[in-house]
Design a protein around this motif. Structure first.
Motif, PDB file in Angstrom:
ATOM      1  N   PHE A  62     -26.305   1.412  -5.735  1.00 34.62           N
ATOM      2  CA  PHE A  62     -26.314   1.726  -7.168  1.00 34.62           C
ATOM      3  C   PHE A  62     -25.349   0.834  -7.941  1.00 34.62           C
ATOM      4  CE2 PHE A  62     -28.148   6.005  -6.079  1.00 34.62           C
ATOM      5  CZ  PHE A  62     -29.289   5.871  -6.843  1.00 34.62           C
ATOM      6  N   THR A  63     -24.199   0.548  -7.349  1.00 35.55           N
ATOM      7  CA  THR A  63     -23.225  -0.329  -8.004  1.00 35.55           C
ATOM      8  C   THR A  63     -23.797  -1.735  -8.155  1.00 35.55           C
ATOM      9  OG1 THR A  63     -21.369   0.963  -7.165  1.00 35.55           O
ATOM     10  CG2 THR A  63     -20.894  -1.296  -7.850  1.00 35.55           C
ATOM     11  N   ALA A  64     -24.418  -2.250  -7.103  1.00 35.47           N
ATOM     12  CA  ALA A  64     -25.018  -3.588  -7.171  1.00 35.47           C
ATOM     13  C   ALA A  64     -26.131  -3.632  -8.216  1.00 35.47           C
ATOM     14  CB  ALA A  64     -25.554  -3.982  -5.799  1.00 35.47           C
ATOM     15  N   ALA A  65     -26.955  -2.589  -8.259  1.00 36.23           N
ATOM     16  CA  ALA A  65     -28.027  -2.543  -9.260  1.00 36.23           C
ATOM     17  C   ALA A  65     -27.450  -2.501 -10.667  1.00 36.23           C
ATOM     18  CB  ALA A  65     -28.922  -1.327  -9.013  1.00 36.23           C
ATOM     19  N   ALA A  66     -26.391  -1.725 -10.849  1.00 37.10           N
ATOM     20  CA  ALA A  66     -25.758  -1.650 -12.168  1.00 37.10           C
ATOM     21  C   ALA A  66     -25.208  -3.006 -12.581  1.00 37.10           C
ATOM     22  CB  ALA A  66     -24.641  -0.602 -12.156  1.00 37.10           C
ATOM     23  N   ASP A  67     -24.592  -3.712 -11.636  1.00 31.02           N
ATOM     24  CA  ASP A  67     -24.056  -5.050 -11.939  1.00 31.02           C
ATOM     25  C   ASP A  67     -25.176  -6.010 -12.338  1.00 31.02           C
ATOM     26  OD1 ASP A  67     -21.543  -4.101 -11.320  1.00 31.02           O
ATOM     27  OD2 ASP A  67     -21.468  -5.047  -9.332  1.00 31.02           O
ATOM     28  N   LEU A  68     -26.295  -5.970 -11.628  1.00 30.48           N
ATOM     29  CA  LEU A  68     -27.421  -6.850 -11.964  1.00 30.48           C
ATOM     30  C   LEU A  68     -27.990  -6.531 -13.338  1.00 30.48           C
ATOM     31  CD1 LEU A  68     -29.313  -7.069  -8.563  1.00 30.48           C
ATOM     32  CD2 LEU A  68     -28.169  -8.938  -9.778  1.00 30.48           C
ATOM     33  N   VAL A  69     -28.177  -5.248 -13.615  1.00 36.08           N
ATOM     34  CA  VAL A  69     -28.721  -4.851 -14.918  1.00 36.08           C
ATOM     35  C   VAL A  69     -27.780  -5.287 -16.027  1.00 36.08           C
ATOM     36  CG1 VAL A  69     -29.260  -2.870 -16.389  1.00 36.08           C
ATOM     37  CG2 VAL A  69     -30.120  -2.947 -14.048  1.00 36.08           C
ATOM     38  N   ALA A  70     -26.485  -5.076 -15.826  1.00 32.85           N
ATOM     39  CA  ALA A  70     -25.508  -5.453 -16.853  1.00 32.85           C
ATOM     40  C   ALA A  70     -25.489  -6.970 -17.049  1.00 32.85           C
ATOM     41  CB  ALA A  70     -24.128  -4.944 -16.464  1.00 32.85           C
ATOM     42  N   ARG A  71     -25.545  -7.718 -15.959  1.00 36.01           N
ATOM     43  CA  ARG A  71     -25.473  -9.183 -16.042  1.00 36.01           C
ATOM     44  C   ARG A  71     -26.716  -9.767 -16.704  1.00 36.01           C
ATOM     45  NH1 ARG A  71     -25.336 -11.254 -10.589  1.00 36.01           N
ATOM     46  NH2 ARG A  71     -23.302 -10.268 -10.548  1.00 36.01           N
ATOM     47  N   TYR A  72     -27.889  -9.336 -16.292  1.00 37.05           N
ATOM     48  CA  TYR A  72     -29.117  -9.934 -16.808  1.00 37.05           C
ATOM     49  C   TYR A  72     -29.566  -9.334 -18.135  1.00 37.05           C
ATOM     50  CZ  TYR A  72     -29.287 -12.448 -12.486  1.00 37.05           C
ATOM     51  OH  TYR A  72     -28.975 -13.276 -11.446  1.00 37.05           O
ATOM     52  N   GLY A  80     -28.639  -2.863 -25.342  1.00 33.75           N
ATOM     53  CA  GLY A  80     -28.190  -1.474 -25.364  1.00 33.75           C
ATOM     54  C   GLY A  80     -28.848  -0.654 -24.269  1.00 33.75           C
ATOM     55  N   LEU A  81     -30.147  -0.872 -24.067  1.00 28.58           N
ATOM     56  CA  LEU A  81     -30.862  -0.166 -23.010  1.00 28.58           C
ATOM     57  C   LEU A  81     -30.307  -0.549 -21.641  1.00 28.58           C
ATOM     58  CD1 LEU A  81     -33.143   1.660 -22.010  1.00 28.58           C
ATOM     59  CD2 LEU A  81     -34.663  -0.327 -22.138  1.00 28.58           C
ATOM     60  N   CYS A  82     -30.074  -1.830 -21.432  1.00 30.98           N
ATOM     61  CA  CYS A  82     -29.518  -2.291 -20.159  1.00 30.98           C
ATOM     62  C   CYS A  82     -28.133  -1.693 -19.928  1.00 30.98           C
ATOM     63  CB  CYS A  82     -29.446  -3.811 -20.118  1.00 30.98           C
ATOM     64  SG  CYS A  82     -31.068  -4.593 -19.961  1.00 30.98           S
ATOM     65  N   ARG A  83     -27.342  -1.621 -20.971  1.00 30.23           N
ATOM     66  CA  ARG A  83     -26.004  -1.026 -20.843  1.00 30.23           C
ATOM     67  C   ARG A  83     -26.119   0.442 -20.455  1.00 30.23           C
ATOM     68  NH1 ARG A  83     -23.805  -3.069 -25.134  1.00 30.23           N
ATOM     69  NH2 ARG A  83     -24.745  -1.539 -26.513  1.00 30.23           N
ATOM     70  N   ASP A  84     -27.057   1.162 -21.068  1.00 32.24           N
ATOM     71  CA  ASP A  84     -27.259   2.582 -20.727  1.00 32.24           C
ATOM     72  C   ASP A  84     -27.707   2.745 -19.275  1.00 32.24           C
ATOM     73  OD1 ASP A  84     -26.571   3.206 -23.315  1.00 32.24           O
ATOM     74  OD2 ASP A  84     -28.642   3.543 -23.978  1.00 32.24           O
ATOM     75  N   ILE A  85     -28.614   1.884 -18.839  1.00 28.14           N
ATOM     76  CA  ILE A  85     -29.086   1.949 -17.457  1.00 28.14           C
ATOM     77  C   ILE A  85     -27.932   1.657 -16.505  1.00 28.14           C
ATOM     78  CG2 ILE A  85     -30.577   0.829 -15.736  1.00 28.14           C
ATOM     79  CD1 ILE A  85     -32.618   0.439 -18.035  1.00 28.14           C
ATOM     80  N   ALA A  86     -27.128   0.653 -16.826  1.00 20.61           N
ATOM     81  CA  ALA A  86     -25.990   0.313 -15.968  1.00 20.61           C
ATOM     82  C   ALA A  86     -25.013   1.489 -15.875  1.00 20.61           C
ATOM     83  CB  ALA A  86     -25.278  -0.929 -16.507  1.00 20.61           C
ATOM     84  N   VAL A  87     -24.781   2.170 -16.984  1.00 14.42           N
ATOM     85  CA  VAL A  87     -23.893   3.338 -16.973  1.00 14.42           C
ATOM     86  C   VAL A  87     -24.474   4.433 -16.079  1.00 14.42           C
ATOM     87  CG1 VAL A  87     -23.013   5.235 -18.411  1.00 14.42           C
ATOM     88  CG2 VAL A  87     -22.815   2.868 -19.199  1.00 14.42           C
ATOM     89  N   GLN A  88     -25.768   4.679 -16.188  1.00 14.48           N
ATOM     90  CA  GLN A  88     -26.406   5.696 -15.349  1.00 14.48           C
ATOM     91  C   GLN A  88     -26.339   5.325 -13.870  1.00 14.48           C
ATOM     92  OE1 GLN A  88     -30.374   6.349 -16.796  1.00 14.48           O
ATOM     93  NE2 GLN A  88     -29.680   6.874 -18.856  1.00 14.48           N
TER      94      GLN A  88
END
Length: 97
Positions: A62-72, A80-88
């Motif tokens: 989950f941490t790796a997925a959050a990092d990828l979503v935040a980076r890309y 904003g959507l990517c930031r929300d997904i990364a937080v989740q």
């Protein structure tokens, strides 16, 4: 397929081991050369170790997925959507650990 061992059933087995501790002549479902309680206690310890390993791997995923979503997602229209997904995803990582 056999049903998975629930935490409640695991607790029941651990309690039964505690009751039968020191009574090797009492029949028990899992036996070893050292007595029934020893074999079952070893299995419960292994189960706990495997569950802990699974939880660490889940948290890392989950941490790796959050990092990828935040980076890309940075700089995109959907930032904003990517930031929300990364937080989740980070929340799920914390829950898993």
């Amino acid at each position: 397929m056999t049903a998975r061992l629930s935490p409640q059933r695991e607790a029941e087995i651990a309690a039964a081991v505690a009751v039968y501790e020191g009574h090797p002549n009492i029949g028990f479902a899992c036996c070893s050369a050292h007595g029934p309680a020893d074999g079952t206690r070893e299995l419960l310890a292994e189960l706990a170790a495997v569950r802990a390993e699974r939880d660490r791997a889940t948290a890392a995923a989950f941490t790796a997925a959050a990092d990828l979503v935040a980076r890309y997602g940075a700089g995109s229209v959907e930032q904003g959507l990517c930031r929300d997904i990364a937080v989740q995803l980070r929340r799920r990582a914390q829950e898993a650990s």
